[in-house]
Motif scaffolding. Structure first.
Motif, PDB file in Angstrom:
ATOM      1  N   ASN A 102      -4.741  -4.021  -1.913  1.00 65.65           N
ATOM      2  CA  ASN A 102      -4.453  -4.105  -3.231  1.00 65.65           C
ATOM      3  C   ASN A 102      -5.526  -4.381  -4.189  1.00 65.65           C
ATOM      4  O   ASN A 102      -5.484  -4.714  -5.349  1.00 65.65           O
ATOM      5  CB  ASN A 102      -3.362  -5.336  -3.421  1.00 65.65           C
ATOM      6  N   SER A 103      -6.828  -4.047  -3.519  1.00 70.89           N
ATOM      7  CA  SER A 103      -8.059  -4.406  -4.424  1.00 70.89           C
ATOM      8  C   SER A 103      -9.236  -3.667  -4.255  1.00 70.89           C
ATOM      9  O   SER A 103      -9.590  -3.238  -3.078  1.00 70.89           O
ATOM     10  CB  SER A 103      -8.334  -6.011  -4.167  1.00 70.89           C
ATOM     11  N   VAL A 104      -9.965  -3.368  -5.289  1.00 75.61           N
ATOM     12  CA  VAL A 104     -11.492  -2.860  -4.906  1.00 75.61           C
ATOM     13  C   VAL A 104     -12.368  -3.577  -5.745  1.00 75.61           C
ATOM     14  O   VAL A 104     -12.097  -4.253  -6.797  1.00 75.61           O
ATOM     15  CB  VAL A 104     -11.453  -1.250  -5.537  1.00 75.61           C
ATOM     16  N   PRO A 110       0.939  -1.204  -0.101  1.00 75.13           N
ATOM     17  CA  PRO A 110       0.022   0.173   0.072  1.00 75.13           C
ATOM     18  C   PRO A 110       0.800   1.316   0.125  1.00 75.13           C
ATOM     19  O   PRO A 110       1.836   1.278   0.639  1.00 75.13           O
ATOM     20  CB  PRO A 110      -0.774  -0.116   1.183  1.00 75.13           C
ATOM     21  N   GLY A 111       0.601   2.097  -0.680  1.00 68.17           N
ATOM     22  CA  GLY A 111       1.442   3.473  -0.837  1.00 68.17           C
ATOM     23  C   GLY A 111       0.827   4.516   0.090  1.00 68.17           C
ATOM     24  O   GLY A 111      -0.080   4.477   0.477  1.00 68.17           O
ATOM     25  N   ARG A 156      -1.479   6.423  -8.036  1.00 64.23           N
ATOM     26  CA  ARG A 156      -2.837   6.427  -7.633  1.00 64.23           C
ATOM     27  C   ARG A 156      -3.555   6.058  -8.754  1.00 64.23           C
ATOM     28  O   ARG A 156      -3.653   6.377  -9.945  1.00 64.23           O
ATOM     29  CB  ARG A 156      -3.276   7.887  -7.345  1.00 64.23           C
ATOM     30  N   PHE A 157      -4.268   4.692  -8.238  1.00 64.84           N
ATOM     31  CA  PHE A 157      -5.350   4.116  -9.448  1.00 64.84           C
ATOM     32  C   PHE A 157      -6.853   4.816  -9.221  1.00 64.84           C
ATOM     33  O   PHE A 157      -7.196   4.721  -8.252  1.00 64.84           O
ATOM     34  CB  PHE A 157      -5.323   2.762  -9.464  1.00 64.84           C
ATOM     35  N   ILE A 216      -6.950   3.338  -5.341  1.00 68.67           N
ATOM     36  CA  ILE A 216      -6.190   2.532  -4.541  1.00 68.67           C
ATOM     37  C   ILE A 216      -4.733   3.433  -4.903  1.00 68.67           C
ATOM     38  O   ILE A 216      -4.529   3.868  -6.103  1.00 68.67           O
ATOM     39  CB  ILE A 216      -5.841   1.474  -5.261  1.00 68.67           C
ATOM     40  N   VAL A 217      -4.132   3.555  -3.672  1.00 69.22           N
ATOM     41  CA  VAL A 217      -2.433   4.249  -3.994  1.00 69.22           C
ATOM     42  C   VAL A 217      -1.731   3.125  -3.524  1.00 69.22           C
ATOM     43  O   VAL A 217      -1.609   2.302  -2.385  1.00 69.22           O
ATOM     44  CB  VAL A 217      -2.403   5.248  -2.748  1.00 69.22           C
TER      45      VAL A 217
END
Ligand code: CU
Length: 175
Positions: free
Chosen positions: A132-134, A36-37, A69-70, A144-145
């Motif tokens: 790591n997931s949504v 996680p960032g 950042r996604f 997600i970062v």
């Protein structure tokens, strides 16, 4: 749902809760696809659109050590996942998501949030909260970062049953 139906469902869920938890924590989640960032370290935003059943863009390029950042948007008509992991992690996660489908937590275009939050004993639930997931319903978006700590065999993928097999995954290329 009447009371007896509820009990049957609850019993079935608590039986598989053990398997679910073992699956979720057995594979060293996150260990090999990064971590996680921190928002303060983000150097780039990438918008990822999810359709039935593919991503746009179909692949991404990152630098080792980069924090991205996604912004993930579900533009399809089905529930879809965006998950950053190794092929092995995706395979393990497909079993977990299959269980969510079998228990009616995922129904085509809907997520049953009440059931996801239900306590199944031992503090386990079907909550889908891996960093790591949504997992998104149609029309939803979430961020997600993620920090790609080192080069590796990493894909972003949707582990809703049949979607990965239909080609709903993309390569993370390192440059
Ligand atoms: Cu999908």
């Amino acid at each position: 749902m009447n009371a007896s139906k509820f009990l049957v469902a609850a019993a079935a869920m608590s039986m598989s809760a053990t398997a679910f938890a073992a699956g979720a924590h057995g594979g060293g989640h996150g260990a090999s696809s990064g971590e996680p960032g921190k928002a303060s370290e983000v150097t780039r935003s990438i918008t990822v659109e999810m359709y039935d059943n593919y991503y746009e863009p179909e692949e991404i390029s990152v630098k080792p050590g980069e924090t991205v950042r996604f912004v993930v948007e579900n533009k399809g008509n089905l529930v879809h996942e965006f998950n950053v992991g190794t092929p092995g992690m995706h395979e393990a996660h497909q079993k977990e998501i299959m269980m969510m489908v079998e228990h009616g937590v995922i129904q085509g275009g809907k997520l049953n949030h009440d059931m996801m939050n239900m306590d199944m004993g031992n503090g386990h639930s079907m909550k889908h909260d891996d960093p790591n997931s949504v997992l998104l319903e149609p029309g939803q978006s979430q961020e997600i970062v993620w920090k790609f700590t080192e080069q590796g065999d990493i894909e972003f993928a949707c582990n809703v049953p049949g979607h990965y097999q239909a080609g709903m995954y993309g390569e993370v290329n390192f440059k």
